[in-house]
Scaffold this motif. Structure first.
Motif, PDB file in Angstrom:
ATOM      1  N   VAL A 405       0.848  -1.192   0.000  1.00  0.00           N
ATOM      2  CA  VAL A 405       0.000   0.000   0.000  1.00  0.00           C
ATOM      3  C   VAL A 405       0.881   1.239   0.000  1.00  0.00           C
ATOM      4  O   VAL A 405       2.031   1.193   0.423  1.00  0.00           O
ATOM      5  CB  VAL A 405      -0.907   0.079   1.256  1.00  0.00           C
ATOM      6  CG1 VAL A 405      -1.917  -1.042   1.278  1.00  0.00           C
ATOM      7  CG2 VAL A 405      -0.083   0.085   2.532  1.00  0.00           C
ATOM      8  N   ILE A 429      -3.669   0.228  -3.222  1.00  0.00           N
ATOM      9  CA  ILE A 429      -3.152  -1.106  -2.909  1.00  0.00           C
ATOM     10  C   ILE A 429      -2.928  -1.898  -4.192  1.00  0.00           C
ATOM     11  O   ILE A 429      -3.680  -1.758  -5.158  1.00  0.00           O
ATOM     12  CB  ILE A 429      -4.090  -1.865  -1.921  1.00  0.00           C
ATOM     13  CG1 ILE A 429      -3.423  -3.144  -1.402  1.00  0.00           C
ATOM     14  CG2 ILE A 429      -5.447  -2.166  -2.537  1.00  0.00           C
ATOM     15  CD1 ILE A 429      -4.083  -3.736  -0.160  1.00  0.00           C
TER      16      ILE A 429
ATOM     17  N   GLY B 384      -5.135  -0.159   3.635  1.00  0.00           N
ATOM     18  CA  GLY B 384      -5.094  -1.468   3.002  1.00  0.00           C
ATOM     19  C   GLY B 384      -5.542  -2.508   4.021  1.00  0.00           C
ATOM     20  O   GLY B 384      -5.337  -2.330   5.217  1.00  0.00           O
ATOM     21  N   ILE B 402      -7.436  -5.325  -0.860  1.00  0.00           N
ATOM     22  CA  ILE B 402      -8.572  -4.397  -0.819  1.00  0.00           C
ATOM     23  C   ILE B 402      -8.224  -3.251   0.127  1.00  0.00           C
ATOM     24  O   ILE B 402      -7.267  -3.334   0.889  1.00  0.00           O
ATOM     25  CB  ILE B 402      -9.861  -5.079  -0.305  1.00  0.00           C
ATOM     26  CG1 ILE B 402      -9.605  -5.685   1.093  1.00  0.00           C
ATOM     27  CG2 ILE B 402     -10.357  -6.136  -1.262  1.00  0.00           C
ATOM     28  CD1 ILE B 402     -10.873  -5.948   1.851  1.00  0.00           C
ATOM     29  N   THR B 403      -9.017  -2.191   0.063  1.00  0.00           N
ATOM     30  CA  THR B 403      -8.892  -1.121   1.050  1.00  0.00           C
ATOM     31  C   THR B 403     -10.240  -0.964   1.742  1.00  0.00           C
ATOM     32  O   THR B 403     -11.286  -1.307   1.182  1.00  0.00           O
ATOM     33  CB  THR B 403      -8.547   0.226   0.395  1.00  0.00           C
ATOM     34  OG1 THR B 403      -9.584   0.558  -0.524  1.00  0.00           O
ATOM     35  CG2 THR B 403      -7.214   0.175  -0.334  1.00  0.00           C
ATOM     36  N   ALA B 441     -12.858  -0.979  -1.351  1.00  0.00           N
ATOM     37  CA  ALA B 441     -12.438  -0.866  -2.750  1.00  0.00           C
ATOM     38  C   ALA B 441     -11.636  -2.102  -3.102  1.00  0.00           C
ATOM     39  O   ALA B 441     -10.793  -2.545  -2.334  1.00  0.00           O
ATOM     40  CB  ALA B 441     -11.590   0.391  -2.960  1.00  0.00           C
TER      41      ALA B 441
END
Lengths: 483, 443
Positions: A405, A429, B384, B402-403, B441
């Protein structure tokens, strides 16, 4: 020679340590059949000054000094350190450390003869003492000027915080062959944080920089005032920002500090220790394609005066320019002595440690991507809908799964080839081993960051640099709230 | 007692530093001194990897010339160095500005009672004992399942330290404490999917360490369950923070009510005192006097007495988290939090982890968070994450890349329930926390 004498004067002479003492400690270490041994002496002087709320609020000075003693046998390492640079203490440390070698008897005591004939290596920064490069009053004047000039820039500015940090560090490494290698490392850093308010809404912006130089770095070319202007600009942009988009989309990364992408997505995964142990998503992949053929990524400790640069690493190996990825193909890893020996390759000058109280390991220096063919404006124009991320905060990576990230602090929507609205900060990410395969355009505008990076690994922090040209990535997950 | 003698010695040194500061003209001073010894042993693939002997010491001194302040620190405790350090601090105070809010704490706030908090349990494990324990732990992890393919190793750490602090108001105290831990990190592989995870146990008293086999098994189980994770489509859904990740939510909350962020007006909870910040059932309190706990202490970094107190009750913010300086800036009194909170605890609810999954019903269980992504000024939150997709209270498959995003102000208000699966390994004690709705997301 000059540098060795400087380091001796700074570290060994005040402690009364002679070459004969180093020979005794090393002799003790080498009385067991070790593969490698070293003694790392360090003396660091650090100061910081903070201006906030229009006053010089804080100042501090600190001294950190000590020695670390290490013996390596195969994959095993014994290590002890002390803040006291004294013969008896270091001999005792050597006794503890050599116990790492358990099998067999003591070897015939090897004689270690200190040799001061210095190997050739290039200096990438001058032997400056930043702390003495200005009088204390001049440091205060500099902070006051940055504060007052920055406050004049906009009526919406509520608070300005300016900090100034200087480090003057001497290191001296005694290696098992008796060679002594030393370095004098200056490091300066300045930061300006601005808080703005408009109709009850508050936002902040922050900008800083520095390098292996002295405080003149901030005065020449008005660098310091530039940080203030940039911090204000970012804070004002944030006032207008709308919710960031969420989902997978085309992302254009700006040049310079956004190169933290390379540090997280690629860099850590290419450090020798993880690859020797087979724990990295890049393990065993040298020679394979890990990026589009537009991508050439290097780690380079030799850039003059950069924050991430070192003339020699913390094991005394001269730093170099190491090609990590060439036209998309993985070329090699970054190594310290231990991992290079175990993997049967040459060290690359990436053996670094936070201090004498920490063990060295493979770490990055300045990691960046070489420029490509595209005009940055052309890159933006090519995107119908996507995100332009111009500046970032920090990042993190899981080197085994490859997931990484990094957090955008300044970003805009791209709509029909044009940069439109500013959006709030969001985390991006991706997956390290395939994110660079999605790089479809590389700009001509390679830039390095302004000198703000600090990398953390296994609890150890070291200063690093990153850089890249403007890049287009066809698909990266953007973590906004606007679903 | 040997420790007491040692503490007395260091107290004498600290008193000497304070005297030196007065001699050099300062009107008030504060000094802290610490010494720590430790051993760290790590093993990998059944053999020793590193043996580290730690030996740290440090001195920090802050001097005041009226309302001007200077600080200095050193790792060299020789008489000459101490003198130089005091003089460096004094020299700095010549250049700092008058700051009407600076200075030592109000004398009446200084701690006067020093109960034994049961923090000191030296562990004479020895290098061989530590190696054996680490190997037992790693062996358990490696033999847990055939898909455990590699290891980053297991390690045993033991530290004993003494801290002494004093100020020119006559405060002079010290205590010894210990901290021991055992951790393990292994890799699992299935096809192209490679995952790593870890587990650890950390305590003041080595007798209370979780069994090595249990730590190893847990590390292995955690790595295995992540294999073949996938992303999710972008969506909104409820999110269950497991206990280890939930502590991060509370630490962001504490950041927002900390003096430094409040007087800089850079908190999303500015002026939130006495308002509803959490749902009504939430109580968050400090427990500085818990025996043997990791966050216990009778006084804070300035010698101010710590208090057993509610920070949030009935969901309403009752108090900030302040040092002397930030308190004066806000026109309040120190809350004994120079240096942080002490065993911050959110009252657990009735549900265990399985019950929390049922309560989540369909949504995302978060077991790992990555990156910083938290803006305390605005409350904007985007990090994240990795975890598991849950349907009808049952874990379906691992999720990664994913976040999760939202605004902390809403997230804190939208807490649905807190589990009783409390993680006691840190200074923040919480069970898992279910948050009603967040943005995910993904692909």
């Amino acid at each position: 020679m000059e540098i060795l004498n400087l380091a001796r004067q700074a570290i060994l002479m005040p402690a009364g340590i002679q070459d004969g003492d180093i020979e005794k400690i090393m002799g003790r270490l080498l009385s067991s059949p070790v593969d490698a041994a070293d003694i790392y002496f360090q003396s660091s002087h650090y100061e910081s000054w903070v201006m906030e709320a229009g006053i010089i609020k804080e100042g501090s000075h600190s001294i950190e000094q000590g020695a670390g003693v290490r013996a390596v046998c195969g994959e095993k390492t014994g290590f002890a350190y002390s803040d006291r640079i004294e013969l008896q203490v270091l001999l005792e440390a050597a006794n503890n450390v050599k116990a790492i070698v358990r099998q067999g008897q003591d070897a015939d005591p090897l004689h270690c003869k200190v040799s001061t004939k210095s190997a050739d290596w290039t200096k990438y920064y001058p032997f400056l003492n930043p702390l003495k490069s200005l009088e204390d009053q001049q440091k205060i004047d500099l902070l006051r000027r940055v504060d007052s000039e920055t406050r004049k820039l906009d009526s919406r500015i509520e608070e300005v915080i300016v900090s100034l940090i200087g480090v003057h560090e001497h290191i001296l490494v005694a290696r098992q062959d008796g060679s002594l290698v030393a370095d004098v490392r200056p490091l300066v850093r300045m930061n300006v944080t601005v808080i703005v308010e408009q109709k009850g809404q508050r936002e902040q912006g922050s900008m800083g920089g520095g390098g292996r130089s002295d405080y003149s770095y901030f005065i020449d070319k008005d660098t310091a005032l530039g940080y203030g202007r940039e911090a204000v600009r970012q804070a004002l942009v944030n006032l207008e920002a709308v919710d960031a988009p969420a989902g997978n989309m085309t992302v254009v990364l700006g040049s310079g500090w956004p190169g933290i992408l390379l540090h997280e997505a690629i860099g850590h995964g290419l450090e020798g220790d993880f690859n020797r142990k087979g724990t990295s998503a890049f393990s065993g992949r040298v020679g394979e394609r890990v990026a589009s053929d537009l991508c050439t990524v290097v780690d380079d400790g030799t850039l003059p005066g950069r924050r991430g640069s070192l003339s020699i690493d913390d094991e005394g190996t001269p730093t170099e320019l190491t090609v990590l990825i060439e036209k998309g193909i993985l070329k090699g890893y970054m190594q310290d002595n231990l991992n290079a020996r175990l993997m049967g390759v040459n060290p690359t000058g990436n053996g670094r440690r936070e201090s004498y109280a920490h063990l060295p390991m493979p770490r990055m220096t300045n990691t960046y991507m070489l420029p490509g063919q595209h005009d940055p404006e052309e890159i933006i124009k090519s995107v119908k809908k996507g995100l332009y991320a111009k500046n970032f905060g920090g990042g993190q990576v899981d080197i085994t799964s490859g997931k990484f990230v990094f957090s955008a602090s300044e970003a805009y929507l791209i709509e029909n080839g044009k940069i439109t609205r500013a959006v709030k900060g969001a985390t991006l990410i991706g997956n390290g081993p395939d994110v660079l395969t999605k790089v479809s355009m590389v700009g001509t505008d390679l830039a390095l960051d302004s000198g703000v990076g600090t990398c953390g690994k296994e609890g150890q922090s070291v200063p690093v640099g990153v850089g890249q040209p403007t890049l287009k990535i066809d698909g990266l997950t953007v973590g906004g709230t606007s679903v | 007692m040997q420790n007491q003698e040692h503490i007395n010695q260091l107290k004498n040194t600290v008193q000497g530093i304070l005297d030196e500061a007065v001699k050099q003209g300062s009107s008030a001073a504060e000094a802290g001194l610490s010494q720590e010894n430790g051993l760290s042993v790590s093993v990998r693939l059944g053999d020793v990897e590193t043996i580290e002997h730690h030996c740290d010491q440090g001195l920090g001194v802050t001097v005041y010339f009226g309302k001007r302040k200077g600080s200095a620190s050193t790792t060299d405790l020789s008489v000459a160095s101490i003198k130089e350090t005091v003089s460096a601090a004094c020299s700095i105070a010549r250049y700092t500005s008058e700051d009407e809010f600076s200075g030592l704490p109000e004398p009446e706030l200084l701690a006067t009672e020093f109960p034994d908090l049961d923090l000191n349990h030296p562990w004479d494990v020895g290098v061989d004992g530590a190696i054996a324990l680490a190997i037992e732990c790693e062996d358990a992890a490696r033999s847990y399942h055939e898909e455990i393919s590699n290891s980053e190793g297991a390690s045993v750490d033991t530290h004993q330290g003494i801290r002494v602090m004093g100020n020119s108001l006559g405060f002079l105290q010290g205590y010894a404490s210990t901290r021991h831990s055992l951790s393990c990190s292994v890799l699992a592989q299935r096809g192209d999917s490679m995952q790593r995870d870890y587990w650890y146990t950390v305590v003041r008293d080595a007798l209370k360490l979780d069994p090595a086999v249990e730590v190893g098994n847990k590390a292995a189980e955690r790595a295995l369950r992540r294999l073949q994770g996938r992303s999710l489509s972008t969506r909104q859904c409820p999110v269950l923070y497991c206990a280890e990740t939930a502590s991060g939510l509370l630490s962001s909350f504490i950041g927002a009510i900390s003096g430094g962020n409040l007087y800089r007006k850079s908190s999303f909870l500015l002026d939130a005192l006495d308002t509803q910040v959490f749902p009504e059932f939430v109580r968050i309190h400090e427990q500085p006097y818990l025996k043997g706990a990791l966050g216990s202490g009778a006084y804070d970094g300035e010698g101010v007495a710590t208090k057993t107190r509610d920070i949030v009750s009935d969901g309403i913010l009752r108090s900030y988290v302040l040092s002397s300086y930030s308190a004066r800036k806000l026109g309040l009194h120190s809350t004994g939090n120079a240096g942080g909170v002490h065993n911050l605890t959110i009252d657990p609810g009735k549900l265990d982890f399985q019950g929390m999954l049922k309560e989540l019903n369909t949504g995302l269980l978060i077991t790992e968070l990555m990156g910083q992504g938290v803006n305390i000024l605005t409350g904007d939150y985007s990090r994240g994450a990795a975890g598991f997709w849950v349907e009808n209270g049952e874990i379906q498959y691992p999720v990664e890349e994913i976040t999760i995003a939202g605004n902390l102000k809403d997230m804190l208000k939208n807490i649905v329930t807190v589990g009783n699966d409390v993680d006691y390994r840190g200074n923040i004690r919480t069970g898992s926390i279910l948050v009603d709705r967040m943005s995910i997301a993904g692909e």
